[in-house]
Scaffold this motif. Structure first.
Motif, PDB file in Angstrom:
ATOM      1  N   PHE A 145       0.883  -1.222  -0.042  1.00  0.00           N
ATOM      2  CA  PHE A 145       0.078   0.046  -0.156  1.00  0.00           C
ATOM      3  C   PHE A 145       0.993   1.275  -0.206  1.00  0.00           C
ATOM      4  N   GLY A 146       0.297   2.358  -0.638  1.00  0.00           N
ATOM      5  CA  GLY A 146       0.714   3.682  -0.529  1.00  0.00           C
ATOM      6  C   GLY A 146      -0.379   4.492   0.181  1.00  0.00           C
ATOM      7  N   ARG A 147       0.069   5.871   0.220  1.00  0.00           N
ATOM      8  CA  ARG A 147      -1.003   6.940   0.757  1.00  0.00           C
ATOM      9  C   ARG A 147      -0.805   8.122  -0.141  1.00  0.00           C
ATOM     10  N   LYS A 148      -2.097   8.585  -0.375  1.00  0.00           N
ATOM     11  CA  LYS A 148      -2.362   9.691  -0.974  1.00  0.00           C
ATOM     12  C   LYS A 148      -3.526  10.513  -0.177  1.00  0.00           C
ATOM     13  N   ALA A 149      -3.062  11.703   0.616  1.00  0.00           N
ATOM     14  CA  ALA A 149      -3.816  12.169   1.711  1.00  0.00           C
ATOM     15  C   ALA A 149      -4.649  11.179   2.517  1.00  0.00           C
ATOM     16  N   GLU A 150      -5.877  11.141   2.658  1.00  0.00           N
ATOM     17  CA  GLU A 150      -6.739  10.107   3.399  1.00  0.00           C
ATOM     18  C   GLU A 150      -7.059   8.946   2.570  1.00  0.00           C
ATOM     19  N   HIS A 151      -6.513   8.700   1.134  1.00  0.00           N
ATOM     20  CA  HIS A 151      -6.592   7.611   0.567  1.00  0.00           C
ATOM     21  C   HIS A 151      -5.512   6.638   0.423  1.00  0.00           C
ATOM     22  N   LEU A 152      -5.687   5.326   0.453  1.00  0.00           N
ATOM     23  CA  LEU A 152      -4.662   4.553   0.152  1.00  0.00           C
ATOM     24  C   LEU A 152      -4.672   4.004  -1.260  1.00  0.00           C
ATOM     25  N   THR A 153      -3.567   3.535  -1.528  1.00  0.00           N
ATOM     26  CA  THR A 153      -3.299   3.315  -3.095  1.00  0.00           C
ATOM     27  C   THR A 153      -2.719   1.937  -3.157  1.00  0.00           C
ATOM     28  N   ILE A 154      -3.071   1.121  -4.052  1.00  0.00           N
ATOM     29  CA  ILE A 154      -2.437  -0.365  -4.437  1.00  0.00           C
ATOM     30  C   ILE A 154      -2.456  -0.379  -5.839  1.00  0.00           C
ATOM     31  N   THR A 155      -1.607  -1.321  -6.343  1.00  0.00           N
ATOM     32  CA  THR A 155      -1.712  -1.609  -7.536  1.00  0.00           C
ATOM     33  C   THR A 155      -1.601  -3.165  -7.864  1.00  0.00           C
ATOM     34  N   VAL A 156      -2.460  -3.535  -8.730  1.00  0.00           N
ATOM     35  CA  VAL A 156      -3.078  -5.019  -8.558  1.00  0.00           C
ATOM     36  C   VAL A 156      -2.777  -5.473 -10.119  1.00  0.00           C
ATOM     37  N   THR A 177     -10.801  -2.967 -20.478  1.00  0.00           N
ATOM     38  CA  THR A 177     -10.285  -2.338 -19.254  1.00  0.00           C
ATOM     39  C   THR A 177      -8.832  -2.120 -19.662  1.00  0.00           C
ATOM     40  N   PRO A 178      -8.393  -0.580 -19.950  1.00  0.00           N
ATOM     41  CA  PRO A 178      -6.927  -0.614 -20.264  1.00  0.00           C
ATOM     42  C   PRO A 178      -5.912  -0.760 -18.951  1.00  0.00           C
ATOM     43  N   ALA A 179      -4.817  -0.925 -19.430  1.00  0.00           N
ATOM     44  CA  ALA A 179      -3.684  -0.965 -18.378  1.00  0.00           C
ATOM     45  C   ALA A 179      -3.635   0.350 -17.527  1.00  0.00           C
ATOM     46  N   GLY A 180      -3.147   0.443 -16.343  1.00  0.00           N
ATOM     47  CA  GLY A 180      -3.270   1.772 -15.747  1.00  0.00           C
ATOM     48  C   GLY A 180      -4.563   2.504 -14.901  1.00  0.00           C
ATOM     49  N   ARG A 181      -5.767   2.063 -15.551  1.00  0.00           N
ATOM     50  CA  ARG A 181      -6.965   2.220 -15.104  1.00  0.00           C
ATOM     51  C   ARG A 181      -7.110   2.062 -13.591  1.00  0.00           C
ATOM     52  N   THR A 182      -7.596   3.186 -12.767  1.00  0.00           N
ATOM     53  CA  THR A 182      -7.746   3.166 -11.496  1.00  0.00           C
ATOM     54  C   THR A 182      -9.289   3.019 -10.845  1.00  0.00           C
ATOM     55  N   ASN A 223     -12.049  14.495   9.583  1.00  0.00           N
ATOM     56  CA  ASN A 223     -13.371  14.788  10.044  1.00  0.00           C
ATOM     57  C   ASN A 223     -13.969  13.310  10.396  1.00  0.00           C
ATOM     58  N   GLY A 224     -13.116  12.348  10.518  1.00  0.00           N
ATOM     59  CA  GLY A 224     -13.722  10.966  11.216  1.00  0.00           C
ATOM     60  C   GLY A 224     -14.298  10.282  10.159  1.00  0.00           C
ATOM     61  N   THR A 225     -14.274  10.478   8.775  1.00  0.00           N
ATOM     62  CA  THR A 225     -14.697   9.653   7.856  1.00  0.00           C
ATOM     63  C   THR A 225     -13.500   9.045   7.317  1.00  0.00           C
ATOM     64  N   ARG A 226     -13.463   8.040   6.848  1.00  0.00           N
ATOM     65  CA  ARG A 226     -12.213   7.279   6.056  1.00  0.00           C
ATOM     66  C   ARG A 226     -12.198   7.476   4.589  1.00  0.00           C
ATOM     67  N   GLY A 227     -10.956   7.686   4.087  1.00  0.00           N
ATOM     68  CA  GLY A 227     -10.871   7.806   2.566  1.00  0.00           C
ATOM     69  C   GLY A 227     -11.084   6.574   1.924  1.00  0.00           C
ATOM     70  N   ASP A 228     -10.739   6.591   0.593  1.00  0.00           N
ATOM     71  CA  ASP A 228     -10.927   5.403  -0.154  1.00  0.00           C
ATOM     72  C   ASP A 228      -9.868   4.549  -0.608  1.00  0.00           C
ATOM     73  N   LEU A 229      -9.939   3.545  -1.094  1.00  0.00           N
ATOM     74  CA  LEU A 229      -8.904   2.633  -1.751  1.00  0.00           C
ATOM     75  C   LEU A 229      -8.766   2.628  -3.108  1.00  0.00           C
ATOM     76  N   LEU A 230      -7.745   3.379  -3.671  1.00  0.00           N
ATOM     77  CA  LEU A 230      -7.537   3.492  -5.175  1.00  0.00           C
ATOM     78  C   LEU A 230      -6.936   2.360  -5.690  1.00  0.00           C
ATOM     79  N   VAL A 231      -7.338   1.762  -6.555  1.00  0.00           N
ATOM     80  CA  VAL A 231      -7.001   0.238  -7.037  1.00  0.00           C
ATOM     81  C   VAL A 231      -6.391   0.811  -8.475  1.00  0.00           C
ATOM     82  N   THR A 232      -5.512   0.413  -8.867  1.00  0.00           N
ATOM     83  CA  THR A 232      -4.759   0.670 -10.238  1.00  0.00           C
ATOM     84  C   THR A 232      -4.595  -0.749 -10.694  1.00  0.00           C
ATOM     85  N   VAL A 233      -5.040  -1.172 -12.001  1.00  0.00           N
ATOM     86  CA  VAL A 233      -4.695  -2.263 -12.557  1.00  0.00           C
ATOM     87  C   VAL A 233      -3.618  -2.270 -13.429  1.00  0.00           C
TER      88      VAL A 233
END
Length: 376
Positions: free
Chosen positions: A270-281, A312-317, A329-339
């Motif tokens: 995993f990586g981070r982008k502000a409150e979002h987590l990122t992952i490449t699958v 789906t093309p390569a690199g789509r998130t 603000n107490g909420t959770r960010g999203d998980l950004l999945v790049t294929v």
């Protein structure tokens, strides 16, 4: 720390850097020296402990642009007074010139915002700002963590409670400076110099019966463990200021602050982008072309199912809602999945035959058809 204290110490030499060293070079030198001399790495090593305190003191000044500017100005000013750096070889500008009387406290007050005289005559002193570093995991940075930190610094002596006097005795007002901490003396009949009192060393008090523990200084090395809360969402290299958690003040002065430099270990997935987590699958060519349902891991929960549409093309998130890091603000960010479409290196005979059939079915058309016509 008073102006005279700063002027007598070469913080650049302590850190082993040049006077024109940049902030990154100073930080790099400090980190190495602090790591090599930290008390946790050198138990019962007084020499390493003293070096660690000296390095921390030097970095506290040189890492602050305002303090560094003031320190450089003080060193230059005191170097002229002590080194004889006056035109004509003597104070006054020329041999036989007019004589002057001036107060060094007034000069320091003019240069540094009127604080020179106040610092000399006040017995109350704010504690030093301390700096330490801690390394935490990626998960701890995302969720927040409470860390025990072992700190070593000069604190008021526990035997004499900071007075410097042996228990049962008390310091007396210095008769030389009448408790002001400053004395005025002539320099060859030319100057009237105001400087810290030599008998009480600027304290305004004299200790006739020094404390056996601190030998009259009123300070002694002390270790303590603090429970420090690192908030969720902290970034690698971020500094956290903890008010009043630094060195203890003297003479009733307030405690300094503790600056915690946080290092975050990288995660394998995993990586981070502000409150979002990122992952490449990775996905296969047929999954990208025909579509598929894939399983994607999350940081602190069960995997989520993700629908990959056909074509789906390569690199789509894609975005998995609420599977990221906690936000402010107490909420959770999203998980950004790049294929990432993987091309197989080794093919079985059956796979090769299937791809050859796909090539034959495609005919003469290619994805590059018409690409170069736009530039001709």
């Amino acid at each position: 720390m008073s102006a005279s204290d700063w002027s007598s110490k070469d913080f650049y030499a302590v850190l082993g850097v040049k006077k024109d060293a940049g902030a990154d070079e100073i930080k790099k030198a400090y980190r190495k020296l602090a790591r090599d001399n930290h008390p946790d790495s050198n138990p019962n090593n007084k020499a390493a402990e003293e070096r660690f305190k000296a390095v921390s003191e030097a970095y506290a000044v040189l890492s602050s642009p305002a303090k560094r500017k003031e320190y450089d100005e003080q060193r230059t000013l005191f170097g002229q007074f002590r080194g004889g750096g006056f035109p004509g070889g003597q104070p006054g500008g020329q041999p036989g010139g007019a004589q002057f009387d001036f107060d060094l406290g007034d000069i320091l007050g003019g240069v540094f915002g009127g604080r020179g005289r106040q610092r000399a005559r006040s017995t109350a002193r704010r504690g030093d700002d301390l700096e330490t570093a801690a390394t935490i995991t990626f998960e701890q940075a995302v969720e927040g963590v409470t860390l025990p930190l072992r700190m070593t610094s000069d604190e008021p002596c526990t035997t004499c409670h900071g007075t410097g006097a042996r228990p049962g005795t008390v310091p007396k007002v210095c008769t030389n400076c009448q408790g002001s901490g400053m004395q005025t003396g002539a320099n060859g009949g030319v100057f009237a110099m105001t400087e810290p009192c030599q008998q009480c060393r600027g304290r305004g008090l004299k200790v006739e019966h020094p404390c056996d523990t601190c030998r009259g200084s009123g300070r002694s090395p002390s270790s303590r463990t603090l429970q420090v809360r690192v908030p969720a969402g902290v970034k690698d290299g971020q500094k956290i200021r903890l008010k009043g958690k630094g060195g203890q003040g003297a003479g009733g002065g307030p405690a300094g602050d503790l600056l915690l430099l946080v290092h975050v270990e990288p995660h394998t997935l995993f990586g981070r982008k502000a409150e979002h987590l990122t992952i490449t699958v990775p996905i296969s060519f047929d999954e990208a072309a025909l579509g598929a349902d894939i399983s994607v891991p999350t940081l602190d929960g069960p995997p989520v199912r993700l629908r990959v549409p056909a074509g789906t093309p390569a690199g789509r998130t894609f975005r998995a809602k609420g599977k990221g890091a906690p936000g402010r603000n107490g909420t959770r960010g999203d998980l950004l999945v790049t294929v990432e479409v993987q091309v197989p290196h080794d093919l079985t005979d059956e796979q090769r035959a299937a791809l050859e059939a796909l090539r034959a079915a495609r005919g003469s058309t290619t994805p590059r058809d018409g690409l170069f016509e736009a530039v001709t």
